[in-house]
Design an enzyme around this catalytic site. Sequence first.
Site, PDB file in Angstrom:
ATOM      1  N   ASN A  79     -15.664  60.551   0.117  1.00  0.00           N
ATOM      2  CA  ASN A  79     -15.770  59.400   1.019  1.00  0.00           C
ATOM      3  C   ASN A  79     -14.722  58.356   0.664  1.00  0.00           C
ATOM      4  O   ASN A  79     -14.218  58.317  -0.449  1.00  0.00           O
ATOM      5  CB  ASN A  79     -17.165  58.745   0.874  1.00  0.00           C
ATOM      6  CG  ASN A  79     -18.280  59.715   1.106  1.00  0.00           C
ATOM      7  OD1 ASN A  79     -19.023  60.039   0.195  1.00  0.00           O
ATOM      8  ND2 ASN A  79     -18.389  60.200   2.318  1.00  0.00           N
ATOM      9  N   CYS A  80     -14.471  57.486   1.640  1.00  0.00           N
ATOM     10  CA  CYS A  80     -13.590  56.330   1.433  1.00  0.00           C
ATOM     11  C   CYS A  80     -14.079  55.538   0.220  1.00  0.00           C
ATOM     12  O   CYS A  80     -15.284  55.314   0.108  1.00  0.00           O
ATOM     13  CB  CYS A  80     -13.629  55.441   2.677  1.00  0.00           C
ATOM     14  SG  CYS A  80     -12.708  53.913   2.526  1.00  0.00           S
ATOM     15  N   PRO A  81     -13.249  55.109  -0.688  1.00  0.00           N
ATOM     16  CA  PRO A  81     -11.779  55.173  -0.679  1.00  0.00           C
ATOM     17  C   PRO A  81     -11.228  56.294  -1.566  1.00  0.00           C
ATOM     18  O   PRO A  81     -10.070  56.278  -1.933  1.00  0.00           O
ATOM     19  CB  PRO A  81     -11.403  53.818  -1.299  1.00  0.00           C
ATOM     20  CG  PRO A  81     -12.437  53.653  -2.377  1.00  0.00           C
ATOM     21  CD  PRO A  81     -13.704  54.300  -1.848  1.00  0.00           C
TER      22      PRO A  81
END
Lengths: 78, 137
Positions: A16-18
């Site tokens: 997932n981000c980041p």
Amino acid sequence: MGDDQATLVVDARGLNCPMPIVRTAQAMKALNPGDIVEVTATDPGSVRDFAAWSRTTGHALLASSTDGGLFRFVLRHK
Amino acid sequence: MEQPLNLVLFSGTDDKLQAASVLAAGAAAIGKPVHVFLQYWALDAFRTDRIGADHGLAPEAGAEGRLAVDRMARAGQTPWHETLRAAKDLGEVDIEACSLSMDLLGIEEADLDPLVDGVEGVTAFYDSAGDGQVLFI
């Protein structure tokens, strides 16, 4: 550009981000100017994130492509 | 010289710490210096014996939010403290404990996870913040 030309491949699928950017930035630190990094990711935010990261850091984004939910980026170390 | 991003972390719930760690790591990845100032319940979450524990969620999460967060965790989302470790590895990320909160919670620097670089007061925080944005989370 084929896989054989990449100095390093970063598999950021499922992250997932980041983390796709974080893992790529970490990998870049160990590389040299001109080295090619290929990244695969599934985070839908990564398309705009890699474009922005390239602009901000100066590492060139040579390719950005989408295949279904899979995103692929090719970067050249500045 | 790039202005730093200054994060004042007050809340100690996992969702807010996760959101803050994403902001910190994103800034570190583009070479922006990050200063983190830990107050109150956020500081408590950085105690060595608690950092990996369940710190709950903000009230607005509700039962549905709890399920969503748990689903992300099971899918392998990087925990907030590991995201912060990666951010520190990547760039200039300085994490300081608020001295007032240390007194309030009755904790010593030795009780804190190595992610925390030191203890300072609010004046030192503003001095290092420069003209950069200050976010209170």
